[in-house]
Design a protein around this motif. Structure first.
Motif, PDB file in Angstrom:
ATOM      1  N   PHE A  46       4.763 -39.025  23.717  1.00  0.00           N
ATOM      2  CA  PHE A  46       5.169 -39.197  22.321  1.00  0.00           C
ATOM      3  C   PHE A  46       4.852 -40.626  21.887  1.00  0.00           C
ATOM      4  O   PHE A  46       4.971 -41.574  22.673  1.00  0.00           O
TER       5      PHE A  46
ATOM      6  N   GLY B 238       0.648 -29.962  24.967  1.00  0.00           N
ATOM      7  CA  GLY B 238       1.890 -30.169  24.237  1.00  0.00           C
ATOM      8  C   GLY B 238       1.831 -29.613  22.829  1.00  0.00           C
ATOM      9  O   GLY B 238       2.816 -29.040  22.329  1.00  0.00           O
ATOM     10  N   GLU B 239       0.683 -29.773  22.176  1.00  0.00           N
ATOM     11  CA  GLU B 239       0.550 -29.237  20.824  1.00  0.00           C
ATOM     12  C   GLU B 239       0.633 -27.715  20.818  1.00  0.00           C
ATOM     13  O   GLU B 239       1.265 -27.113  19.947  1.00  0.00           O
TER      14      GLU B 239
ATOM     15  N   ARG C 103       4.238 -26.738  21.244  1.00  0.00           N
ATOM     16  CA  ARG C 103       5.011 -26.911  20.006  1.00  0.00           C
ATOM     17  C   ARG C 103       4.697 -25.813  18.998  1.00  0.00           C
ATOM     18  O   ARG C 103       5.592 -25.352  18.271  1.00  0.00           O
TER      19      ARG C 103
ATOM     20  N   GLY D 259       6.679 -22.855  19.555  1.00  0.00           N
ATOM     21  CA  GLY D 259       8.107 -23.014  19.328  1.00  0.00           C
ATOM     22  C   GLY D 259       8.857 -23.693  20.457  1.00  0.00           C
ATOM     23  O   GLY D 259      10.090 -23.660  20.474  1.00  0.00           O
TER      24      GLY D 259
ATOM     25  N   GLY E 211      10.653 -26.542  22.463  1.00  0.00           N
ATOM     26  CA  GLY E 211      11.292 -27.808  22.166  1.00  0.00           C
ATOM     27  C   GLY E 211      10.870 -28.892  23.140  1.00  0.00           C
ATOM     28  O   GLY E 211      10.028 -28.686  24.020  1.00  0.00           O
ATOM     29  N   VAL E 212      11.492 -30.057  22.991  1.00  0.00           N
ATOM     30  CA  VAL E 212      11.129 -31.187  23.850  1.00  0.00           C
ATOM     31  C   VAL E 212      11.452 -30.884  25.308  1.00  0.00           C
ATOM     32  O   VAL E 212      10.648 -31.146  26.209  1.00  0.00           O
TER      33      VAL E 212
ATOM     34  N   GLN F 229       8.953 -28.413  26.771  1.00  0.00           N
ATOM     35  CA  GLN F 229       7.672 -29.069  27.043  1.00  0.00           C
ATOM     36  C   GLN F 229       7.742 -29.894  28.322  1.00  0.00           C
ATOM     37  O   GLN F 229       6.805 -29.886  29.127  1.00  0.00           O
TER      38      GLN F 229
END
Length: 307
Positions: free
Chosen positions: A119, A200-201, A204, A207, A209-210, A213
């Motif tokens: 991030f 990661g994309e 996301r 659906g 979440g952090v 992932q």
């Protein structure tokens, strides 16, 4: 065109093959092999000599000398060292400290590495630098502040018989975790940066979440790195002598690295017995390394190939 290109390609192939052969059999390669062989022998000599000494009774060593061959051989020194040194209790202490520290260190370091590598936010690089810079301070510099801090942390007597973090295995785990988490964060962040951002994309978009992932996407891909770091951390923590010596006063709570002191006589040293005790303490690390050798080498190779 085909008839003229094919011989040229064949010549280039022969030249490349001959060049590789010269490099493979060159003096630099043989020099490297010779250096590594000599270094391996020099490293193995003390270990093999300790094994040889541990298999001999002290009477034969006193009669024939340490640098001698002959006499009887057996495992009596190992049995005596195990009983006299109280290795079972010390092994339990070391197992608790090592397992708890490695698990906590890898868990927190992986979460921190995930945050700073996957991030983009304002202080991710600054926070990574702070974690890494903590490894530049030697533990001896912070020994007194940490000792005083642990003494001031009040705990219920139902949890700690000292009323603080001193003289507790949990305190040693906390100190080791604090000093090892920076190194592990730095290594894991480099591994995670090499993982494509598209994963990661895609998660996301589906659906995730952090936490999903982190736990379902990134962590399975970092298993080689975790195995390599886990092997190193087990060796580091298991062999640590400094923090238990500073933070623990009770002899029955010390780790295995202090058990050899119980084999030391007041006026006379039985080096055959000490060698047997040293071999006993080395066995767990050898077993762990051999069990995780493939993952350890894969982790180191992955780091080298991805820069």
């Amino acid at each position: 065109m085909t008839t003229t290109t094919a011989p040229a390609a064949a010549r280039r192939t022969r030249v490349t093959a001959s060049t590789r052969t010269r490099i493979k059999n060159g003096p630099g390669v043989w020099g490297a092999y010779l250096f590594l062989t000599v270094a391996a022998i020099l490293w193995l000599i003390p270990l093999l000599w300790a094994v040889y000494t541990s298999l001999r009774p002290k009477a034969d060593t006193d009669r024939l000398g340490y640098f001698s061959i002959g006499g009887s051989y057996g495992f009596s020194n190992f049995a005596q060292a195990w009983t006299q040194g109280g290795f079972l209790t010390y092994f339990g202490n070391s197992a608790f400290i090592t397992i708890a520290t490695v698990v906590l260190t890898l868990f927190f370091a992986s979460m921190m590495a995930f945050a700073v590598s996957r991030f983009s936010w304002r202080f991710n690089v600054t926070l990574l630098i702070m974690f890494t810079a903590g490894n530049l301070l030697p533990p001896q510099v912070l020994a007194t502040p940490i000792f005083e801090l642990f003494k001031l942390i009040q705990l219920p007597y139902s949890i700690s018989d000292s009323g603080s973090l001193l003289n507790q295995l949990v305190g040693v785990v906390a100190a080791n975790t604090g000093f090892q988490i920076g190194f592990c964060t730095f290594v894991l962040s480099n591994f995670m940066k090499a993982i494509p951002q598209e994963l990661g994309e895609a998660a996301r978009v589906d659906g995730a979440g952090v936490w999903t992932q982190y736990w379902r996407v990134i962590m399975p891909l970092t298993r080689p790195a975790l195995a390599a770091l886990g092997t190193l951390e087990v060796i580091f923590i298991y062999n640590d002598y400094f923090w238990p010596l500073i933070l623990i006063q009770s002899g029955n709570r010390l780790p295995i690295t202090t058990a050899i002191n119980n084999l030391q006589g007041q006026f006379l040293s039985n080096y055959n017995l000490l060698s047997a005790g040293a071999i006993i303490t080395v066995i767990p690390t050898l077993v762990i390394y051999l069990a995780l050798q493939r993952q350890f080498v894969a982790g180191l190779t992955l780091g080298a190939s991805k820069g």
